[in-house]
Design a protein around this motif. Structure first.
Motif, mmCIF file in Angstrom:
data_model
loop_
_atom_site.group_PDB
_atom_site.id
_atom_site.type_symbol
_atom_site.label_atom_id
_atom_site.label_comp_id
_atom_site.label_asym_id
_atom_site.label_seq_id
_atom_site.Cartn_x
_atom_site.Cartn_y
_atom_site.Cartn_z
ATOM 1 N N ARG A 44 -50.950 10.877 63.812
ATOM 2 C CA ARG A 44 -49.759 10.029 63.691
ATOM 3 C C ARG A 44 -49.011 9.857 65.004
ATOM 4 N NH1 ARG A 44 -46.915 12.350 59.383
ATOM 5 N NH2 ARG A 44 -48.324 11.105 58.111
ATOM 6 N N TYR A 45 -48.432 8.666 65.153
ATOM 7 C CA TYR A 45 -47.450 8.349 66.188
ATOM 8 C C TYR A 45 -46.070 8.264 65.540
ATOM 9 C CZ TYR A 45 -51.436 6.577 68.965
ATOM 10 O OH TYR A 45 -52.626 6.442 69.644
ATOM 11 N N PHE A 46 -45.051 8.747 66.236
ATOM 12 C CA PHE A 46 -43.667 8.575 65.811
ATOM 13 C C PHE A 46 -42.851 8.168 67.031
ATOM 14 C CE2 PHE A 46 -39.380 10.307 65.907
ATOM 15 C CZ PHE A 46 -38.828 9.722 64.780
ATOM 16 N N PHE A 47 -41.907 7.265 66.834
ATOM 17 C CA PHE A 47 -40.987 6.832 67.889
ATOM 18 C C PHE A 47 -39.587 6.677 67.288
ATOM 19 C CE2 PHE A 47 -45.106 4.811 68.466
ATOM 20 C CZ PHE A 47 -45.407 4.913 69.815
ATOM 21 N N ASN A 48 -38.562 7.030 68.060
ATOM 22 C CA ASN A 48 -37.232 6.527 67.753
ATOM 23 C C ASN A 48 -36.536 6.147 69.050
ATOM 24 O OD1 ASN A 48 -35.948 8.845 68.845
ATOM 25 N ND2 ASN A 48 -35.650 9.807 66.848
ATOM 26 N N ALA A 49 -35.506 5.325 68.912
ATOM 27 C CA ALA A 49 -34.711 4.893 70.061
ATOM 28 C C ALA A 49 -33.330 4.526 69.543
ATOM 29 C CB ALA A 49 -35.362 3.702 70.762
ATOM 30 N N TYR A 50 -32.318 4.721 70.400
ATOM 31 C CA TYR A 50 -30.959 4.486 69.937
ATOM 32 C C TYR A 50 -30.065 4.119 71.112
ATOM 33 C CZ TYR A 50 -31.889 9.471 70.700
ATOM 34 O OH TYR A 50 -32.375 10.659 71.184
ATOM 35 N N ALA A 51 -29.040 3.330 70.772
ATOM 36 C CA ALA A 51 -28.038 2.964 71.767
ATOM 37 C C ALA A 51 -27.280 4.216 72.200
ATOM 38 C CB ALA A 51 -27.082 1.935 71.169
ATOM 39 N N PRO A 52 -26.756 4.229 73.440
ATOM 40 C CA PRO A 52 -26.073 5.434 73.937
ATOM 41 C C PRO A 52 -24.908 5.900 73.075
ATOM 42 C CG PRO A 52 -26.523 3.921 75.741
ATOM 43 C CD PRO A 52 -26.875 3.193 74.484
ATOM 44 N N ASP A 53 -24.252 4.975 72.357
ATOM 45 C CA ASP A 53 -23.131 5.368 71.498
ATOM 46 C C ASP A 53 -23.557 5.581 70.053
ATOM 47 O OD1 ASP A 53 -23.636 2.784 70.706
ATOM 48 O OD2 ASP A 53 -21.611 2.027 71.073
ATOM 49 N N GLY A 54 -24.862 5.498 69.763
ATOM 50 C CA GLY A 54 -25.363 5.721 68.414
ATOM 51 C C GLY A 54 -25.123 4.583 67.453
ATOM 52 N N SER A 55 -24.655 3.430 67.937
ATOM 53 C CA SER A 55 -24.304 2.321 67.049
ATOM 54 C C SER A 55 -25.512 1.582 66.499
ATOM 55 C CB SER A 55 -23.399 1.330 67.792
ATOM 56 O OG SER A 55 -24.071 0.802 68.935
ATOM 57 N N ALA A 56 -26.653 1.714 67.133
ATOM 58 C CA ALA A 56 -27.886 1.078 66.658
ATOM 59 C C ALA A 56 -29.043 2.038 66.881
ATOM 60 C CB ALA A 56 -28.135 -0.243 67.376
ATOM 61 N N PHE A 57 -30.010 1.996 65.963
ATOM 62 C CA PHE A 57 -31.082 2.987 65.949
ATOM 63 C C PHE A 57 -32.332 2.330 65.380
ATOM 64 C CE2 PHE A 57 -33.560 6.030 63.489
ATOM 65 C CZ PHE A 57 -33.634 7.169 64.278
ATOM 66 N N ALA A 58 -33.483 2.707 65.916
ATOM 67 C CA ALA A 58 -34.755 2.240 65.361
ATOM 68 C C ALA A 58 -35.743 3.390 65.337
ATOM 69 C CB ALA A 58 -35.321 1.090 66.196
ATOM 70 N N ALA A 59 -36.596 3.415 64.314
ATOM 71 C CA ALA A 59 -37.649 4.420 64.210
ATOM 72 C C ALA A 59 -38.927 3.753 63.741
ATOM 73 C CB ALA A 59 -37.259 5.532 63.251
ATOM 74 N N ILE A 60 -40.054 4.266 64.230
ATOM 75 C CA ILE A 60 -41.369 3.705 63.923
ATOM 76 C C ILE A 60 -42.322 4.850 63.632
ATOM 77 C CG2 ILE A 60 -43.333 2.399 64.844
ATOM 78 C CD1 ILE A 60 -40.712 1.450 66.842
#
Length: 357
Positions: free
Chosen positions: A29-45
């Motif tokens: 499995r691959y896992f990714f997440n990423a988020y804006a510096p203030d935590g206001s937006a987030f994505a995970a794959i």
């Protein structure tokens, strides 16, 4: 059966790459997440391959304004493990162990393209091995790498620029429960409780990693903390096998209100204070629910799912596994405090006596 992988020097058994031993629960499995510096937006794959089940699946979830918009895809693998595309979701390995790209072709109002670039060489977590009586429940290896993310996302016509974002990616492979659960119980087996915390955190020039698997009495059976400066190589950073996480639980839930990580150092100790600010429900990328990892959905199936990350039922077993998007403050002897951002992943099943469960 010969496949594309057989032309690469990556065999782990005497068999062709299409086969991966004899355990039906083998996964990659691959896992990714990423988020804006203030935590206001987030994505995970998440992107998983299950060779013995002949299934591949992929998921993306985007969290903004208390809403989690998810896209799920599943297909028959066809025994070709190097086709890293399931429906609209694809992975390109631009530079192994350093730079990968995820592309989402516009489907059900969701699209995007994000490149994940490592801040340092990945860390290898201790091998996870756990038995359920006489049967192997888990046996897997995971590499973890904090990243800088760039690109864009689109949700229902709204474009989100991924600029200045950070996050984490991991790769894990081995054995853990996937697909349909076994119907026959194992005499002498039975996992009485499962306690899991994972906190990859991003600071200005440093990454901090922590995880713990523990038994119901609080005894860790796998734990590690790492402090890793940007640019560190395979042997870089500080690794501790004796970290401690002090967790305050949100009343009426199994989720943390706050956490304090303590990492022993020769010159004293480092501490990290963790303050959750938003919730990501892991079911949105296939950790449980109808789209659980490895489920057979037919030749190809794609669907959207929308979740409420504010007014959700904390007692619903499908909502126990979360990542809390969190502010973090790192204090180290002889250095100014650093404020960063990361996730506090939590899954508590059954009894866990140190926290009163």
């Amino acid at each position: 059966m010969l496949t594309k992988g057989d032309d690469y020097p990556i065999h782990q058994t005497p068999e062709p790459i299409a086969y991966s031993g004899s355990d039906r629960n083998f996964y990659d499995r691959y896992f990714f997440n990423a988020y804006a510096p203030d935590g206001s937006a987030f994505a995970a794959i998440a992107f998983g391959v299950y060779p013995a089940l002949n299934v591949a699946d992929a998921h993306i979830a985007i969290v903004t304004d208390g809403k989690e918009r998810c896209l799920h895809a599943s297909r028959v693998l066809g025994m070709e493990r190097l086709d890293l595309k399931v429906g609209p979701i694809a992975i390109d390995i631009l530079e192994p162990l350093q730079k990968l790209k995820v592309t989402i072709q516009k489907t059900e109002g969701i699209a995007g393209e994000i490149t994940f670039e490592g801040r340092a060489f990945p860390i290898e977590e201790p091998r996870f091995v756990k038995r359920n009586g006489p049967r192997l429940f888990m046996d897997y290896t995971r590499l973890t790498q904090n990243v800088r993310a760039s690109g864009w996302l689109e949700v229902d016509g709204e474009r989100i620029e991924v600029a200045g974002w950070v996050g984490t990616r991991d790769r894990s492979w081995g054995i853990r429960p996937v697909g349909a659960p076994d119907t026959q119980p194992t005499p002498g087996g039975g996992i009485t409780g499962f306690f899991w915390q994972w906190t990859p955190l991003n600071f200005a020039d440093t990454s901090v990693y922590f995880h713990i698997n523990a038994d119901p009495d609080g005894k860790p059976w796998n734990t590690r903390a790492v402090i890793l400066p940007d640019g560190a190589g395979p042997e870089g950073g500080y690794h501790s096998d004796a970290p401690v996480m002090e967790t305050e639980i949100l009343p009426g839930t199994r989720h943390a209100k706050s956490g304090k990580l303590i990492i022993p150092l020769a010159q004293g100790e480092a501490t990290v204070k963790i303050e959750p600010v938003a919730t990501f429900l892991m079911r949105g990328i296939g950790y449980g629910g109808e789209w659980r990892h490895g489920a057979l959905k037919g030749e190809l199936a794609v669907a959207r799912e929308d979740l409420d990350t504010v007014n959700f039922d904390h007692a619903d077993p499908g909502n126990l596994h979360i990542q809390a998007i969190s502010r973090a403050t790192l204090s180290q002897p002889g250095r100014d405090d650093q404020v960063g951002v990361g996730v506090f992943e939590q899954l508590i099943l059954g009894p866990y006596r140190p926290l009163g469960f």
